[in-house]
Design a protein around this motif. Structure first.
Motif, PDB file in Angstrom:
ATOM      1  N   GLN A 185      13.406  47.330  43.216  1.00  0.00           N
ATOM      2  CA  GLN A 185      14.781  47.451  44.204  1.00  0.00           C
ATOM      3  C   GLN A 185      15.500  48.704  43.862  1.00  0.00           C
ATOM      4  O   GLN A 185      15.905  48.791  42.669  1.00  0.00           O
ATOM      5  N   LEU A 186      15.930  49.484  44.937  1.00  0.00           N
ATOM      6  CA  LEU A 186      16.717  50.806  44.619  1.00  0.00           C
ATOM      7  C   LEU A 186      18.023  50.284  44.717  1.00  0.00           C
ATOM      8  O   LEU A 186      18.468  49.748  45.560  1.00  0.00           O
ATOM      9  N   GLN A 187      18.736  50.786  43.643  1.00  0.00           N
ATOM     10  CA  GLN A 187      20.178  50.383  43.560  1.00  0.00           C
ATOM     11  C   GLN A 187      20.825  51.455  42.613  1.00  0.00           C
ATOM     12  O   GLN A 187      20.483  52.160  41.909  1.00  0.00           O
ATOM     13  N   LEU A 188      22.209  51.587  43.246  1.00  0.00           N
ATOM     14  CA  LEU A 188      23.401  52.392  42.668  1.00  0.00           C
ATOM     15  C   LEU A 188      24.212  51.544  42.336  1.00  0.00           C
ATOM     16  O   LEU A 188      24.770  50.693  42.961  1.00  0.00           O
ATOM     17  N   VAL A 189      24.984  51.662  41.058  1.00  0.00           N
ATOM     18  CA  VAL A 189      25.745  51.019  40.699  1.00  0.00           C
ATOM     19  C   VAL A 189      26.916  51.991  40.195  1.00  0.00           C
ATOM     20  O   VAL A 189      26.692  52.729  38.938  1.00  0.00           O
ATOM     21  N   GLU A 190      28.253  51.925  40.541  1.00  0.00           N
ATOM     22  CA  GLU A 190      29.492  52.733  40.186  1.00  0.00           C
ATOM     23  C   GLU A 190      30.054  51.827  39.139  1.00  0.00           C
ATOM     24  O   GLU A 190      30.140  50.685  39.194  1.00  0.00           O
ATOM     25  N   SER A 191      30.614  52.681  38.354  1.00  0.00           N
ATOM     26  CA  SER A 191      31.722  52.037  37.132  1.00  0.00           C
ATOM     27  C   SER A 191      32.669  52.928  36.663  1.00  0.00           C
ATOM     28  O   SER A 191      32.530  54.216  37.175  1.00  0.00           O
ATOM     29  N   GLY A 192      33.763  52.327  36.077  1.00  0.00           N
ATOM     30  CA  GLY A 192      34.825  53.421  35.465  1.00  0.00           C
ATOM     31  C   GLY A 192      35.863  53.406  36.371  1.00  0.00           C
ATOM     32  O   GLY A 192      36.769  54.081  35.864  1.00  0.00           O
ATOM     33  N   THR A 199      14.061  56.975  40.272  1.00  0.00           N
ATOM     34  CA  THR A 199      14.781  58.014  39.435  1.00  0.00           C
ATOM     35  C   THR A 199      15.460  59.122  40.427  1.00  0.00           C
ATOM     36  O   THR A 199      15.265  59.412  41.313  1.00  0.00           O
ATOM     37  N   LEU A 200      16.685  59.641  39.774  1.00  0.00           N
ATOM     38  CA  LEU A 200      17.300  60.348  40.666  1.00  0.00           C
ATOM     39  C   LEU A 200      17.081  61.972  40.648  1.00  0.00           C
ATOM     40  O   LEU A 200      17.704  62.796  41.429  1.00  0.00           O
ATOM     41  N   ASP A 201      15.999  62.071  39.875  1.00  0.00           N
ATOM     42  CA  ASP A 201      15.499  63.720  39.748  1.00  0.00           C
ATOM     43  C   ASP A 201      15.291  64.327  41.178  1.00  0.00           C
ATOM     44  O   ASP A 201      15.675  65.474  40.883  1.00  0.00           O
ATOM     45  N   TYR A 202      15.085  63.487  42.071  1.00  0.00           N
ATOM     46  CA  TYR A 202      14.738  64.335  43.286  1.00  0.00           C
ATOM     47  C   TYR A 202      15.835  64.188  44.390  1.00  0.00           C
ATOM     48  O   TYR A 202      15.764  64.345  45.498  1.00  0.00           O
ATOM     49  N   TYR A 203      16.878  63.518  43.958  1.00  0.00           N
ATOM     50  CA  TYR A 203      18.056  62.924  44.738  1.00  0.00           C
ATOM     51  C   TYR A 203      19.303  63.846  44.743  1.00  0.00           C
ATOM     52  O   TYR A 203      19.729  63.871  43.583  1.00  0.00           O
ATOM     53  N   ALA A 204      20.032  64.263  45.653  1.00  0.00           N
ATOM     54  CA  ALA A 204      21.071  64.633  45.577  1.00  0.00           C
ATOM     55  C   ALA A 204      22.312  63.568  45.794  1.00  0.00           C
ATOM     56  O   ALA A 204      21.855  62.576  46.413  1.00  0.00           O
ATOM     57  N   ILE A 205      23.140  63.891  45.057  1.00  0.00           N
ATOM     58  CA  ILE A 205      24.344  62.533  44.874  1.00  0.00           C
ATOM     59  C   ILE A 205      25.575  63.056  45.481  1.00  0.00           C
ATOM     60  O   ILE A 205      26.106  64.061  45.377  1.00  0.00           O
ATOM     61  N   TYR A 250      23.099  59.885  53.924  1.00  0.00           N
ATOM     62  CA  TYR A 250      22.795  59.318  52.802  1.00  0.00           C
ATOM     63  C   TYR A 250      22.074  58.222  52.888  1.00  0.00           C
ATOM     64  O   TYR A 250      22.459  57.480  53.948  1.00  0.00           O
ATOM     65  N   ASN A 251      21.180  57.844  52.219  1.00  0.00           N
ATOM     66  CA  ASN A 251      20.062  56.495  52.353  1.00  0.00           C
ATOM     67  C   ASN A 251      20.551  55.483  51.480  1.00  0.00           C
ATOM     68  O   ASN A 251      20.289  54.269  51.948  1.00  0.00           O
ATOM     69  N   TYR A 252      20.958  55.691  50.364  1.00  0.00           N
ATOM     70  CA  TYR A 252      21.309  54.496  49.335  1.00  0.00           C
ATOM     71  C   TYR A 252      22.798  54.637  48.824  1.00  0.00           C
ATOM     72  O   TYR A 252      23.330  55.832  48.760  1.00  0.00           O
ATOM     73  N   TRP A 253      23.364  53.435  48.930  1.00  0.00           N
ATOM     74  CA  TRP A 253      24.861  53.484  48.465  1.00  0.00           C
ATOM     75  C   TRP A 253      24.979  52.447  47.529  1.00  0.00           C
ATOM     76  O   TRP A 253      24.253  51.495  47.167  1.00  0.00           O
ATOM     77  N   GLY A 254      26.114  52.522  46.692  1.00  0.00           N
ATOM     78  CA  GLY A 254      26.515  51.746  45.607  1.00  0.00           C
ATOM     79  C   GLY A 254      27.540  50.810  46.497  1.00  0.00           C
ATOM     80  O   GLY A 254      27.772  50.871  47.479  1.00  0.00           O
ATOM     81  N   GLN A 255      28.123  49.917  45.473  1.00  0.00           N
ATOM     82  CA  GLN A 255      29.007  48.854  46.154  1.00  0.00           C
ATOM     83  C   GLN A 255      30.399  49.330  45.865  1.00  0.00           C
ATOM     84  O   GLN A 255      31.260  48.591  46.480  1.00  0.00           O
ATOM     85  N   GLY A 256      30.633  50.288  45.390  1.00  0.00           N
ATOM     86  CA  GLY A 256      32.022  50.916  45.031  1.00  0.00           C
ATOM     87  C   GLY A 256      32.799  50.461  43.960  1.00  0.00           C
ATOM     88  O   GLY A 256      32.366  49.425  43.312  1.00  0.00           O
ATOM     89  N   THR A 257      33.706  51.238  43.532  1.00  0.00           N
ATOM     90  CA  THR A 257      34.535  50.917  42.363  1.00  0.00           C
ATOM     91  C   THR A 257      36.077  51.426  42.908  1.00  0.00           C
ATOM     92  O   THR A 257      36.061  52.294  43.333  1.00  0.00           O
ATOM     93  N   GLN A 258      37.025  50.476  42.558  1.00  0.00           N
ATOM     94  CA  GLN A 258      38.196  50.806  43.133  1.00  0.00           C
ATOM     95  C   GLN A 258      38.932  51.553  41.877  1.00  0.00           C
ATOM     96  O   GLN A 258      38.948  51.456  40.585  1.00  0.00           O
ATOM     97  N   VAL A 259      39.676  52.745  42.481  1.00  0.00           N
ATOM     98  CA  VAL A 259      40.462  53.504  41.736  1.00  0.00           C
ATOM     99  C   VAL A 259      41.895  53.445  42.193  1.00  0.00           C
ATOM    100  O   VAL A 259      42.419  53.711  43.609  1.00  0.00           O
ATOM    101  N   THR A 260      42.845  53.004  41.519  1.00  0.00           N
ATOM    102  CA  THR A 260      44.252  52.667  41.842  1.00  0.00           C
ATOM    103  C   THR A 260      45.284  53.853  40.847  1.00  0.00           C
ATOM    104  O   THR A 260      44.961  53.650  39.758  1.00  0.00           O
TER     105      THR A 260
END
Length: 123
Positions: A1-8, A28-34, A110-120
């Motif tokens: 399963q392809l997944q992106l996870v944001e944190s921080g 692998t992200l090697d061939y993907y722009a982000i 963009y094809n794949y997305w993470g779930q997001g991380t809140q910055v306040t």
């Protein structure tokens, strides 16, 4: 399963710093722009920054130039967004996204997305 996870993400005072991470699993992200995008309440999603697959090309929104830095460590399958001199207007949910192709600030590419991380950013 392809997944992106944001944190921080988190709460920071104006002028402070945060480093967001975008970790990939299942591919692998090697061939993907982000790209990094953000969406504040009541506003449309906007492009913040993007980086090519090998990291040789980057782009920034005018609103973050000189304050944010995008980088990647393909060995760790992770992309980073260092955010300095944060302002209240940087408050948003930040998303990372991957595209098998050219780095762009256009979110619909963009094809794949993470779930997001809140910055306040608030005092």
């Amino acid at each position: 399963q392809l997944q992106l996870v944001e944190s921080g993400g988190g709460l920071v005072q104006p002028g402070g710093s945060l480093r967001l991470s975008c970790a990939a699993s299942g591919f692998t992200l090697d061939y993907y722009a982000i790209g990094w995008f953000r969406q504040a309440p009541g506003k449309e999603r906007e492009g913040v920054s993007c980086i090519s697959s090998r990291g040789g090309r980057t782009n920034y929104a005018d609103s973050v130039k000189g304050r944010f830095t995008i980088s990647r460590d393909n060995a760790k399958n992770t992309v980073y967004l260092q955010m300095n001199s944060l302002k209240p207007e940087d408050t948003a949910v930040y998303y990372c996204a991957a595209v098998f192709g050219i780095a762009t600030m256009r979110d619909y590419e963009y094809n794949y997305w993470g779930q997001g991380t809140q910055v306040t950013v608030s005092s």
